[in-house]
Design an enzyme around this catalytic site. Sequence first.
Site, PDB file in Angstrom:
ATOM      1  N   SER A  66       0.824  -1.207   0.000  1.00 63.67           N
ATOM      2  CA  SER A  66       0.000   0.000   0.000  1.00 63.67           C
ATOM      3  C   SER A  66       0.858   1.256   0.000  1.00 63.67           C
ATOM      4  CB  SER A  66      -0.944   0.003   1.200  1.00 63.67           C
ATOM      5  OG  SER A  66      -0.222   0.121   2.410  1.00 63.67           O
ATOM      6  N   ARG A  70       0.337   3.364  -3.455  1.00 64.72           N
ATOM      7  CA  ARG A  70      -0.337   4.631  -3.251  1.00 64.72           C
ATOM      8  C   ARG A  70       0.469   5.767  -3.874  1.00 64.72           C
ATOM      9  NH1 ARG A  70       0.670   7.889  -0.787  1.00 64.72           N
ATOM     10  NH2 ARG A  70      -0.307   9.661   0.030  1.00 64.72           N
ATOM     11  N   ASN A  74      -0.774   7.738  -7.457  1.00 66.62           N
ATOM     12  CA  ASN A  74      -1.021   9.176  -7.474  1.00 66.62           C
ATOM     13  C   ASN A  74      -0.086   9.902  -8.430  1.00 66.62           C
ATOM     14  OD1 ASN A  74      -3.168   9.175  -5.678  1.00 66.62           O
ATOM     15  ND2 ASN A  74      -1.808   9.190  -3.922  1.00 66.62           N
TER      16      ASN A  74
END
Length: 142
Positions: A66, A70, A74
Amino acid sequence: MPTADVNTTFALSISVLVLSIVFAISAKGLGGWLRELFFAPFGSHPLLIPANFLFQMVEYISKTLSHSLRLFGNMYAGEILFLLLWLWAAHSGPSRDYGIGWVLSVVLGLGWAIFHVLIVLLQAYIFMMLTIVYISMAHEHH
């Protein structure tokens, strides 16, 4: 952008994983870390050791995945949006007048670039805060 490459973000998150394990061992000792690895969260009954180990591995793997995905998601999305806005604006003018499309692409591109710089700074801040949280979690005892 380097963090728009998944290899870079995985390397960063794996280094955070290694740091958190090293800090956990330095705070709890090797025996304390191994005890937590095999006896937390359910207790020290021998039949629960596989479940405890499985839950600890899920925790380590999910934090690493994660953390890296993440940041990658992004950053990659920001790059793709930048390119799509630029291409859309460059081809949105009348069929023979490329000057309007050029001006529109410059305006939209500059606006998104300024916004993207702010997002990059925010993502770097969040990545470092999560790193601090993961390393501080390594010092906690179960």
